[in-house]
Every structure is written in C-alpha cells, then in structure tokens.
Design a protein around this motif. Structure first.
Motif, mmCIF file in Angstrom:
data_model
loop_
_atom_site.group_PDB
_atom_site.id
_atom_site.type_symbol
_atom_site.label_atom_id
_atom_site.label_comp_id
_atom_site.label_asym_id
_atom_site.label_seq_id
_atom_site.Cartn_x
_atom_site.Cartn_y
_atom_site.Cartn_z
ATOM 1 N N CYS A 169 0.832 -1.212 0.000
ATOM 2 C CA CYS A 169 0.000 0.000 0.000
ATOM 3 C C CYS A 169 0.862 1.256 0.000
ATOM 4 C CB CYS A 169 -0.935 0.004 1.200
ATOM 5 S SG CYS A 169 -2.290 -1.164 1.051
ATOM 6 N N PHE A 170 1.890 1.255 0.838
ATOM 7 C CA PHE A 170 2.790 2.409 0.881
ATOM 8 C C PHE A 170 3.449 2.623 -0.467
ATOM 9 C CE2 PHE A 170 7.113 4.051 1.357
ATOM 10 C CZ PHE A 170 6.820 5.304 1.859
ATOM 11 N N TRP A 171 3.929 1.561 -1.090
ATOM 12 C CA TRP A 171 4.614 1.667 -2.374
ATOM 13 C C TRP A 171 3.660 2.209 -3.435
ATOM 14 C CZ3 TRP A 171 4.188 -0.814 -7.178
ATOM 15 C CH2 TRP A 171 5.242 -0.584 -8.052
ATOM 16 N N LEU A 182 0.840 3.991 -2.960
ATOM 17 C CA LEU A 182 0.413 5.355 -2.657
ATOM 18 C C LEU A 182 1.541 6.376 -2.806
ATOM 19 C CD1 LEU A 182 -1.896 4.656 0.404
ATOM 20 C CD2 LEU A 182 -2.581 5.250 -1.932
ATOM 21 N N SER A 183 2.777 5.942 -2.716
ATOM 22 C CA SER A 183 3.899 6.876 -2.836
ATOM 23 C C SER A 183 4.357 7.060 -4.276
ATOM 24 C CB SER A 183 5.078 6.391 -1.982
ATOM 25 O OG SER A 183 5.647 5.208 -2.529
ATOM 26 N N GLN A 184 3.722 6.365 -5.226
ATOM 27 C CA GLN A 184 4.135 6.446 -6.625
ATOM 28 C C GLN A 184 4.089 7.876 -7.170
ATOM 29 O OE1 GLN A 184 2.469 6.927 -9.761
ATOM 30 N NE2 GLN A 184 4.317 6.383 -10.877
ATOM 31 N N PRO A 185 3.042 8.654 -6.971
ATOM 32 C CA PRO A 185 3.055 10.032 -7.487
ATOM 33 C C PRO A 185 4.192 10.873 -6.894
ATOM 34 C CG PRO A 185 0.836 9.399 -6.865
ATOM 35 C CD PRO A 185 1.754 8.322 -6.373
ATOM 36 N N TRP A 186 4.483 10.679 -5.628
ATOM 37 C CA TRP A 186 5.572 11.413 -4.985
ATOM 38 C C TRP A 186 6.916 11.012 -5.598
ATOM 39 C CZ3 TRP A 186 9.593 9.402 -1.932
ATOM 40 C CH2 TRP A 186 10.397 10.358 -1.341
ATOM 41 N N ARG A 187 7.117 9.700 -5.812
ATOM 42 C CA ARG A 187 8.376 9.226 -6.397
ATOM 43 C C ARG A 187 8.535 9.718 -7.829
ATOM 44 N NH1 ARG A 187 8.051 3.890 -6.984
ATOM 45 N NH2 ARG A 187 5.942 3.678 -6.185
ATOM 46 N N GLN A 188 7.437 9.753 -8.590
ATOM 47 C CA GLN A 188 7.495 10.240 -9.962
ATOM 48 C C GLN A 188 7.834 11.730 -9.987
ATOM 49 O OE1 GLN A 188 3.773 10.604 -12.178
ATOM 50 N NE2 GLN A 188 4.795 9.642 -13.925
ATOM 51 N N ALA A 189 7.221 12.513 -9.118
ATOM 52 C CA ALA A 189 7.503 13.949 -9.064
ATOM 53 C C ALA A 189 8.954 14.205 -8.677
ATOM 54 C CB ALA A 189 6.559 14.631 -8.070
ATOM 55 N N ARG A 190 9.444 13.422 -7.748
ATOM 56 C CA ARG A 190 10.841 13.575 -7.315
ATOM 57 C C ARG A 190 11.814 13.236 -8.446
ATOM 58 N NH1 ARG A 190 13.566 10.309 -2.347
ATOM 59 N NH2 ARG A 190 15.592 11.259 -2.541
ATOM 60 N N ARG A 191 11.518 12.141 -9.178
ATOM 61 C CA ARG A 191 12.367 11.726 -10.294
ATOM 62 C C ARG A 191 12.353 12.789 -11.387
ATOM 63 N NH1 ARG A 191 9.949 7.282 -11.207
ATOM 64 N NH2 ARG A 191 8.644 8.006 -12.901
ATOM 65 N N ARG A 192 11.181 13.330 -11.685
ATOM 66 C CA ARG A 192 11.070 14.360 -12.722
ATOM 67 C C ARG A 192 11.774 15.647 -12.310
ATOM 68 N NH1 ARG A 192 4.883 13.645 -15.079
ATOM 69 N NH2 ARG A 192 5.362 11.750 -16.261
ATOM 70 N N ALA A 193 11.691 16.001 -11.045
ATOM 71 C CA ALA A 193 12.389 17.198 -10.563
ATOM 72 C C ALA A 193 13.897 17.025 -10.699
ATOM 73 C CB ALA A 193 12.005 17.488 -9.121
ATOM 74 N N ALA A 194 14.391 15.831 -10.419
ATOM 75 C CA ALA A 194 15.833 15.569 -10.567
ATOM 76 C C ALA A 194 16.244 15.667 -12.025
ATOM 77 C CB ALA A 194 16.177 14.188 -10.005
ATOM 78 N N LEU A 195 15.399 15.193 -12.934
ATOM 79 C CA LEU A 195 15.713 15.290 -14.358
ATOM 80 C C LEU A 195 15.747 16.748 -14.803
ATOM 81 C CD1 LEU A 195 13.500 12.381 -15.730
ATOM 82 C CD2 LEU A 195 15.998 12.514 -15.850
ATOM 83 N N ARG A 196 14.782 17.529 -14.336
ATOM 84 C CA ARG A 196 14.728 18.947 -14.720
ATOM 85 C C ARG A 196 15.904 19.746 -14.160
ATOM 86 N NH1 ARG A 196 9.081 18.376 -13.081
ATOM 87 N NH2 ARG A 196 7.887 17.949 -14.945
ATOM 88 N N ALA A 197 16.457 19.286 -13.056
ATOM 89 C CA ALA A 197 17.564 20.012 -12.417
ATOM 90 C C ALA A 197 18.889 19.811 -13.152
ATOM 91 C CB ALA A 197 17.706 19.571 -10.970
ATOM 92 N N LYS A 198 18.970 18.769 -13.980
ATOM 93 C CA LYS A 198 20.209 18.511 -14.709
ATOM 94 C C LYS A 198 20.398 19.542 -15.814
ATOM 95 C CE LYS A 198 20.347 13.522 -14.077
ATOM 96 N NZ LYS A 198 20.330 12.219 -14.771
#
Length: 84
Positions: A14-16, A18-34
């Motif tokens: 359940c945690f995994w 429910l945390s998918q949108p947060w993990r996706q946003a974090r991954r995308r933010a890291a990509l944009r920061a490069k």
C-alpha cells in the motif's frame, strides 16, 4: 507469525502504491535540475528554430520538459533496436 508477515507485506505494498506520485515527481524534478546537454541544444537549434524565438523562461521550460519526456520514453529504431 504468518499473519504478521502478511499484514506487513500488505502495508508495504500500500505504501509503495500510494507513494508512486511522490516518487514520480521527485524523479522528474531531478531530471529537470540537470543541465541540458550541449548536443541536444544543437539538435534543438537545428530542427526547431522556432524555439529560439521563445522568451528565455519558456525556452527553459521547454528544455526541462524535453528532458523528462526523453528520459521516460523509449524509441525503437528502424532495425528494431530500442534506443534509451
């Protein structure tokens, strides 16, 4: 013991999920920061000359969105090879 293991497994699942949108946003933010690669900049300049006419803030937004799009999509070449 088995019931505890089952409950723990269900809670982690359940945690995994429910945390998918947060993990996706974090991954995308890291990509944009490069930094936008110089080779991509040349390709963009050569193939999309209209991008140079955009205001600087929109050019930056376009480049950041391109980084996310290209990182998340797979492209299949004419020989059937997947290019990532």
């Amino acid at each position: 013991m088995a019931l505890i293991f089952l409950a723990l497994t269900a809670a982690l699942l359940c945690f995994w999920l429910l945390s998918q949108p947060w993990r996706q946003a974090r991954r995308r933010a890291a990509l944009r920061a490069k930094a936008f690669p110089a080779a991509w900049r040349a390709i963009l300049r050569r193939n999309v000359p209209q991008a140079a006419r955009l205001p600087a803030d929109l050019q930056l937004k376009l480049k950041r969105q391109m980084q996310v799009f290209l990182a998340e999509k797979s492209f299949i070449g004419c020989a059937g090879q997947v290019i990532t």
